[in-house]
Design a protein around this motif. Sequence first.
Motif, PDB file in Angstrom:
ATOM      1  N   GLY A   7       0.694  -1.251  -0.083  1.00  0.00           N
ATOM      2  CA  GLY A   7      -0.019  -0.083  -0.091  1.00  0.00           C
ATOM      3  C   GLY A   7       0.792   1.112   0.052  1.00  0.00           C
ATOM      4  O   GLY A   7       1.966   1.518   1.003  1.00  0.00           O
ATOM      5  N   ALA A  66      -1.032  -1.809   4.391  1.00  0.00           N
ATOM      6  CA  ALA A  66      -1.708  -0.231   4.421  1.00  0.00           C
ATOM      7  C   ALA A  66      -2.273   0.037   3.403  1.00  0.00           C
ATOM      8  O   ALA A  66      -2.495   1.022   2.806  1.00  0.00           O
ATOM      9  CB  ALA A  66      -0.468   0.559   4.688  1.00  0.00           C
ATOM     10  N   VAL A  67      -3.527  -0.796   3.080  1.00  0.00           N
ATOM     11  CA  VAL A  67      -4.295  -0.614   1.875  1.00  0.00           C
ATOM     12  C   VAL A  67      -5.492  -0.204   2.450  1.00  0.00           C
ATOM     13  O   VAL A  67      -5.809   0.090   3.631  1.00  0.00           O
ATOM     14  CB  VAL A  67      -4.635  -1.927   1.138  1.00  0.00           C
ATOM     15  CG1 VAL A  67      -3.420  -2.287   0.707  1.00  0.00           C
ATOM     16  CG2 VAL A  67      -5.182  -3.067   2.052  1.00  0.00           C
ATOM     17  N   LYS A  68      -6.364   0.347   1.493  1.00  0.00           N
ATOM     18  CA  LYS A  68      -7.870   0.717   1.695  1.00  0.00           C
ATOM     19  C   LYS A  68      -8.777  -0.554   2.538  1.00  0.00           C
ATOM     20  O   LYS A  68      -8.563  -1.650   1.965  1.00  0.00           O
ATOM     21  CB  LYS A  68      -8.404   1.381   0.669  1.00  0.00           C
ATOM     22  CG  LYS A  68      -7.837   2.681   0.178  1.00  0.00           C
ATOM     23  CD  LYS A  68      -8.337   3.181  -0.915  1.00  0.00           C
ATOM     24  CE  LYS A  68      -7.802   4.505  -1.552  1.00  0.00           C
ATOM     25  NZ  LYS A  68      -8.484   4.887  -2.760  1.00  0.00           N
ATOM     26  N   PRO A  69      -9.780  -0.106   3.228  1.00  0.00           N
ATOM     27  CA  PRO A  69     -10.583  -1.165   3.947  1.00  0.00           C
ATOM     28  C   PRO A  69     -11.224  -2.079   2.923  1.00  0.00           C
ATOM     29  O   PRO A  69     -11.304  -3.176   3.151  1.00  0.00           O
ATOM     30  CB  PRO A  69     -11.579  -0.288   4.818  1.00  0.00           C
ATOM     31  CG  PRO A  69     -10.757   0.951   5.047  1.00  0.00           C
ATOM     32  CD  PRO A  69     -10.065   1.331   4.104  1.00  0.00           C
ATOM     33  N   ILE A  72      -8.895  -4.918   1.637  1.00  0.00           N
ATOM     34  CA  ILE A  72      -8.191  -5.654   2.428  1.00  0.00           C
ATOM     35  C   ILE A  72      -8.333  -7.103   2.416  1.00  0.00           C
ATOM     36  O   ILE A  72      -7.286  -7.816   2.244  1.00  0.00           O
ATOM     37  CB  ILE A  72      -8.246  -5.328   3.860  1.00  0.00           C
ATOM     38  CG1 ILE A  72      -7.502  -6.063   5.095  1.00  0.00           C
ATOM     39  CG2 ILE A  72      -9.773  -5.307   4.204  1.00  0.00           C
ATOM     40  CD1 ILE A  72      -6.232  -5.907   4.904  1.00  0.00           C
ATOM     41  N   SER A  94      -0.777  -4.736  10.632  1.00  0.00           N
ATOM     42  CA  SER A  94      -2.002  -4.223   9.793  1.00  0.00           C
ATOM     43  C   SER A  94      -2.431  -2.948  10.440  1.00  0.00           C
ATOM     44  O   SER A  94      -2.589  -2.738  11.591  1.00  0.00           O
ATOM     45  CB  SER A  94      -3.299  -5.007   9.786  1.00  0.00           C
ATOM     46  OG  SER A  94      -4.522  -4.429   9.369  1.00  0.00           O
ATOM     47  N   VAL A  96      -4.886  -1.097   9.009  1.00  0.00           N
ATOM     48  CA  VAL A  96      -6.345  -1.169   8.191  1.00  0.00           C
ATOM     49  C   VAL A  96      -7.397  -0.926   9.317  1.00  0.00           C
ATOM     50  O   VAL A  96      -7.314  -1.902  10.291  1.00  0.00           O
ATOM     51  CB  VAL A  96      -6.284  -2.216   7.203  1.00  0.00           C
ATOM     52  CG1 VAL A  96      -7.832  -1.874   6.681  1.00  0.00           C
ATOM     53  CG2 VAL A  96      -5.181  -2.085   6.018  1.00  0.00           C
ATOM     54  N   ARG A 116      -2.161  -5.375  15.067  1.00  0.00           N
ATOM     55  CA  ARG A 116      -3.105  -4.400  14.417  1.00  0.00           C
ATOM     56  C   ARG A 116      -2.513  -3.284  15.017  1.00  0.00           C
ATOM     57  O   ARG A 116      -2.306  -3.112  16.355  1.00  0.00           O
ATOM     58  CB  ARG A 116      -4.535  -4.879  14.665  1.00  0.00           C
ATOM     59  CG  ARG A 116      -5.453  -4.054  14.228  1.00  0.00           C
ATOM     60  CD  ARG A 116      -6.862  -4.300  14.522  1.00  0.00           C
ATOM     61  NE  ARG A 116      -7.912  -3.414  14.160  1.00  0.00           N
ATOM     62  CZ  ARG A 116      -9.009  -3.295  14.825  1.00  0.00           C
ATOM     63  NH1 ARG A 116      -9.501  -4.410  15.776  1.00  0.00           N
ATOM     64  NH2 ARG A 116      -9.868  -2.650  14.409  1.00  0.00           N
TER      65      ARG A 116
END
Length: 281
Positions: A7, A66-69, A72, A94, A96, A116
């Motif tokens: 991400g 680290a991507v958009k929800p 994921i 994560s 996210v 997390r």
Amino acid sequence: MRVTVIGVGRIGEALVAGLCRAGTSAESITVVGRSMERTFDVAHRHGVRVADLRNLPGECDVLVVAVKPQQIEGVLTDLGSALRGSALRPVVLSVVAGMPTNRIEQFLPSVVPVVRAMPNTPMTVGAAVTAIARGAGATEHDLRLVESVLESVGEVLRVPEDQLDAVTAVSGSGPAYVFLVAEMMIDAAMTLGLDRVTADRLVTGTLAGSSAMLGVGDVGPVQLRAAVTSPAGTTAAALEVFEQSDIRRTFRGALTAARDRSVELSGVGRPPLTPASADQH
């Protein structure tokens, strides 16, 4: 330490930049992104390496998601397949929102530990405050690895995972509350006759300086506020208006709403994924 960041949005790039500032070798950092143009742009800007989920680096200590929800589950499905086909056993970190560790773990080999984190946007200027929570298989060593990564962009606190929704309401969403206060103060200053440039500089400078005072010594916000407030003075007159508007109740309601929305987004109460269903995503 070898770090791979999946991400390359604002959070992902901020973490890469922080690691580089903290002295991590750029050759030890790899970025993975959906947009190749953006990924290579970030890699060129910071001198780091590029890979993809089908060809991860041969060595990795911490793998940051680290991507958009909304991306994921697809990313975790591909990541789980990649890790099952390799000898890599990194700590998966994560950042996210809305995805609990037990759901992340269902996509990954059981030997892969998960941590997390809930950072906030001041990480883009190296001033984040990030809360972390361990998954079922994460050890003290794993937590220390994660802390060493996240401390490159600010302060790190450990909390139980069931407190992360409250953390989201306080620090995750918190910068927006501060920016709203700045916006309202600037608007109010202009109604008093100040031009926008002057109002902006006065307000942003005041908020920045006041925030810096909060981090000095053992003096807390109550004492700092009292030190500015002379009896029957101008500050007291303003604060009386705030109290009459029941601003404390408003803040409690706002943070509670943010916490409740975080719980809703995390899908608490949804049936857990089975390994079979995870493979179908």
